[in-house]
Design a protein around this motif. Structure first.
Motif, PDB file in Angstrom:
ATOM      1  N   TYR A  25       0.842  -1.201   0.000  1.00 37.26           N
ATOM      2  CA  TYR A  25       0.000   0.000   0.000  1.00 37.26           C
ATOM      3  C   TYR A  25       0.878   1.252   0.000  1.00 37.26           C
ATOM      4  O   TYR A  25       1.831   1.357   0.775  1.00 37.26           O
ATOM      5  CB  TYR A  25      -0.894   0.035   1.248  1.00 37.26           C
ATOM      6  CG  TYR A  25      -1.928   1.123   1.162  1.00 37.26           C
ATOM      7  CD1 TYR A  25      -3.210   0.854   0.687  1.00 37.26           C
ATOM      8  CD2 TYR A  25      -1.619   2.444   1.503  1.00 37.26           C
ATOM      9  CE1 TYR A  25      -4.144   1.865   0.560  1.00 37.26           C
ATOM     10  CE2 TYR A  25      -2.551   3.459   1.376  1.00 37.26           C
ATOM     11  CZ  TYR A  25      -3.809   3.158   0.907  1.00 37.26           C
ATOM     12  OH  TYR A  25      -4.736   4.163   0.768  1.00 37.26           O
ATOM     13  N   CYS A  27       0.690   5.505   0.181  1.00 37.79           N
ATOM     14  CA  CYS A  27      -0.125   6.712   0.319  1.00 37.79           C
ATOM     15  C   CYS A  27       0.042   7.548  -0.944  1.00 37.79           C
ATOM     16  O   CYS A  27       1.167   7.825  -1.373  1.00 37.79           O
ATOM     17  CB  CYS A  27       0.310   7.526   1.529  1.00 37.79           C
ATOM     18  SG  CYS A  27      -0.275   6.817   3.061  1.00 37.79           S
ATOM     19  N   ASN A  65      -3.957   5.243  -2.979  1.00 39.42           N
ATOM     20  CA  ASN A  65      -5.184   6.057  -2.911  1.00 39.42           C
ATOM     21  C   ASN A  65      -4.949   7.399  -3.598  1.00 39.42           C
ATOM     22  O   ASN A  65      -3.806   7.843  -3.762  1.00 39.42           O
ATOM     23  CB  ASN A  65      -5.567   6.318  -1.450  1.00 39.42           C
ATOM     24  CG  ASN A  65      -4.491   7.107  -0.733  1.00 39.42           C
ATOM     25  OD1 ASN A  65      -3.348   6.693  -0.675  1.00 39.42           O
ATOM     26  ND2 ASN A  65      -4.858   8.270  -0.216  1.00 39.42           N
ATOM     27  N   CYS A 217      -7.229   5.577   3.860  1.00 43.92           N
ATOM     28  CA  CYS A 217      -6.130   4.639   3.593  1.00 43.92           C
ATOM     29  C   CYS A 217      -6.409   3.288   4.233  1.00 43.92           C
ATOM     30  O   CYS A 217      -6.215   2.247   3.604  1.00 43.92           O
ATOM     31  CB  CYS A 217      -4.805   5.212   4.071  1.00 43.92           C
ATOM     32  SG  CYS A 217      -4.230   6.553   2.998  1.00 43.92           S
ATOM     33  N   HIS A 242      -0.378  10.457  10.491  1.00 45.73           N
ATOM     34  CA  HIS A 242      -1.221   9.735   9.532  1.00 45.73           C
ATOM     35  C   HIS A 242      -1.062   8.218   9.671  1.00 45.73           C
ATOM     36  O   HIS A 242      -2.050   7.485   9.764  1.00 45.73           O
ATOM     37  CB  HIS A 242      -0.886  10.210   8.114  1.00 45.73           C
ATOM     38  CG  HIS A 242      -1.687   9.552   7.052  1.00 45.73           C
ATOM     39  ND1 HIS A 242      -3.062   9.484   7.094  1.00 45.73           N
ATOM     40  CD2 HIS A 242      -1.315   8.915   5.912  1.00 45.73           C
ATOM     41  CE1 HIS A 242      -3.490   8.845   6.012  1.00 45.73           C
ATOM     42  NE2 HIS A 242      -2.449   8.476   5.289  1.00 45.73           N
ATOM     43  N   HIS A 243       0.167   7.753   9.686  1.00 46.94           N
ATOM     44  CA  HIS A 243       0.375   6.301   9.728  1.00 46.94           C
ATOM     45  C   HIS A 243       0.089   5.716  11.111  1.00 46.94           C
ATOM     46  O   HIS A 243      -0.419   4.598  11.224  1.00 46.94           O
ATOM     47  CB  HIS A 243       1.790   5.972   9.247  1.00 46.94           C
ATOM     48  CG  HIS A 243       1.948   6.233   7.771  1.00 46.94           C
ATOM     49  ND1 HIS A 243       3.155   6.376   7.154  1.00 46.94           N
ATOM     50  CD2 HIS A 243       1.011   6.387   6.802  1.00 46.94           C
ATOM     51  CE1 HIS A 243       2.964   6.606   5.862  1.00 46.94           C
ATOM     52  NE2 HIS A 243       1.675   6.634   5.630  1.00 46.94           N
ATOM     53  N   GLU A 246      -3.529   5.332  11.040  1.00 42.58           N
ATOM     54  CA  GLU A 246      -3.924   4.184  10.205  1.00 42.58           C
ATOM     55  C   GLU A 246      -3.761   2.879  10.981  1.00 42.58           C
ATOM     56  O   GLU A 246      -4.623   2.000  10.927  1.00 42.58           O
ATOM     57  CB  GLU A 246      -3.041   4.113   8.954  1.00 42.58           C
ATOM     58  CG  GLU A 246      -3.521   4.971   7.804  1.00 42.58           C
ATOM     59  CD  GLU A 246      -2.770   4.604   6.524  1.00 42.58           C
ATOM     60  OE1 GLU A 246      -2.671   3.405   6.209  1.00 42.58           O
ATOM     61  OE2 GLU A 246      -2.282   5.519   5.846  1.00 42.58           O
TER      62      GLU A 246
HETATM   63 ZN    ZN Z   1      -2.270   7.294   3.641  1.00 40.35          ZN
END
Ligand code: ZN
Ligand code: AMP
Length: 453
Positions: A25, A27, A65, A217, A242-243, A246
């Motif tokens: 994955y 970002c 994404n 995400c 952000h991570h 997530e």
């Molecule tokens: Zn992301």
């Protein structure tokens, strides 16, 4: 042995996917302004990982994404909605803004010959899935509802901070004033209730609203890759908020660790400092082209630094990458019809050195040095073939037709005649015209060479 540095364990670790195919994955871009060359470094990093995995024989199922739904100007759910700002400034609908900048992003990554993920997914295409994800977190007791929306309750997740976000630090404490309804200053929005005039909003069990940024995400990862993801990539700026968020969302919903390897790219600096609009140093691939460079020059420039180190961009350093690339390609061509037979054990040595470099956490400066050493061998088709193999990683256009077009030859001939007739003004004019088309004339005693710049 393939090794990657894992931000989660803060160690270089041996990498192998959980199953046959690597689930990866990345970002992706926020599409409300022009992507700059710093962003492009992030996608070159993704490309670097993908090509290295393939070189090692792995298949990849990759996802990226596209953030086409407005999110707030800071990671901590404060500030303005950037999509809204762009939309008002440019007098276009958010969908028009998103399409315009997505097209530019796709154009740039294609010009950079970036190996794209199998799925590129706009956030607006997964709103229903986001709502189910948020509902799942509410059902499991990891989220709560306020007058502003639905928030993730980080106190319920013991694993918060794995990537280094210290939620008890002063900085987080200072945000306590921001929203009295939040149970902890670092709790973050999963779903935000929208005022009537908000331009992008969807119906949900919590009223009209739009998703928080981090949830897209987690949702896209789950939908396209499932509950186990081998590698997740992004820039260092995303690491600690952000991570971290997530991880909290995904691990709490699934009840186990979802992502095994977190890989982060350090920033591209400009002239030794930060890129910023006010300093007028936010360059795009288009800007580089307007200054006579190609996207491929920037690709070659990327290889000069390790991804985990900041890389400093100046036009001088880009020029030196441009010149090295030109020399590199010329050297490769000279080997194409070479007759020297490279001894098998020496060939094997190069193969091994190159593989060791890329498999040692993507050490591209060393990999490139191996190529340079190889190119110094006597002219040999074997060298050419080996470079073609290594180019699965480099992704350069090695076999580009560099024949001089007929109209350029004819302009050069006209210039030569003008010079012979001592019509120097006309000769200079034609030299300028050739230069503007990307060719330099080097005069020799009894003629001239045409060189592509
Ligand atoms: Zn992301
Ligand atoms: P954004 O569109 O702002 O979400 O950024 C897209 C990607 O580019 C993210 O992975 C960011 O971490 C990365 N990024 C942003 N600025 C830079 C920079 N100066 N150097 C390297 N990567 C960057």
């Amino acid at each position: 042995m393939l090794k990657f540095y894992n931000s989660l364990t803060r160690k270089k670790e041996e990498f192998a996917p959980l199953q046959d195919t690597v689930k990866m994955y990345s970002c992706g871009p926020t599409v409300y302004s022009y992507p700059h060359i710093g962003n492009m470094r992030a996608y070159l990093f993704m490309d670097n990982i993908r090509r290295t995995l393939k070189y090692n024989g792995y298949k990849i199922d990759g996802v990226m994404n596209i953030t086409d739904v407005g999110h707030l100007t800071s990671d901590a759910d404060e500030g303005e909605d950037k999509m809204l700002v762009a939309s008002q400034k440019e007098n276009k609908s958010p969908y028009e803004i998103a399409k315009y900048y997505t097209d530019i992003f796709m154009r740039d990554v294609k010009e950079l010959n970036i190996d794209l993920p199998e799925h590129i997914v706009p956030a607006t295409s997964v709103i229903e899935d986001i709502i189910s994800f948020v509902q799942g977190l509410l059902d499991k007791g990891y989220a709560y509802i306020t007058s502003k929306g639905v928030y993730f309750d980080i106190s319920k997740f013991g694993g918060y901070g794995q990537l280094g976000n210290d939620i008890n630090s002063k900085k987080a404490g200072a945000r306590i004033e921001v929203d009295g309804e939040k149970r902890h200053p670092a709790d973050f929005a999963l779903w935000i209730k929208a005022p009537k005039e908000h331009i992008m909003q969807w119906a949900s069990p919590w009223g009209m609203g739009y998703p928080g940024w981090h949830i897209e995400c987690s949702t896209i990862g789950k939908k396209y890759l499932g509950e186990y993801i081998d590698i997740h990539t992004g820039g260092v700026d995303h690491k600690t908020i952000h991570h971290e968020n997530e991880i909290a969302q995904s691990d709490c919903l699934e009840g186990h660790k979802v992502v095994r390897f977190w890989m982060h790219l350090e920033f591209l600096q400009i002239d030794g400092g930060k890129m910023s609009k006010s300093l007028h140093n936010v360059f795009t691939i288009e800007d580089l082209k307007n200054n006579g460079f190609t996207a491929e020059d920037f690709r070659f420039f990327y290889f000069n630094a390790h991804y985990s180190k900041q890389q400093n961009f100046t036009y001088d350093s880009l020029l030196s990458a441009h010149n090295s690339l030109k020399n590199f390609k010329n050297a490769v061509k000279e080997h194409k019809n070479g007759s020297f037979s490279l001894p098998k054990e020496r060939e094997e040595g190069y193969r091994q050195e190159f593989l060791n470099a890329i498999n040692d956490d993507l050490n591209m400066p060393i990999a490139l040095a191996v190529c340079q050493k190889l190119l110094k061998e006597p002219k040999s088709k074997d060298v050419y073939n080996l470079i073609v193999k290594f180019n699965e990683i480099l992704g350069l256009k090695l076999d580009e037709d560099d024949a001089i077009p007929e109209e350029i030859k004819s302009l050069a001939e006209k210039r030569w005649q003008a010079k012979q007739n001592k019509n120097y003004a006309e000769a200079d004019r034609l030299r300028g015209e050739l230069l503007s088309q990307g060719y330099t004339i080097n005069d020799k005693k009894d003629g001239y060479d045409i060189v592509k710049n």
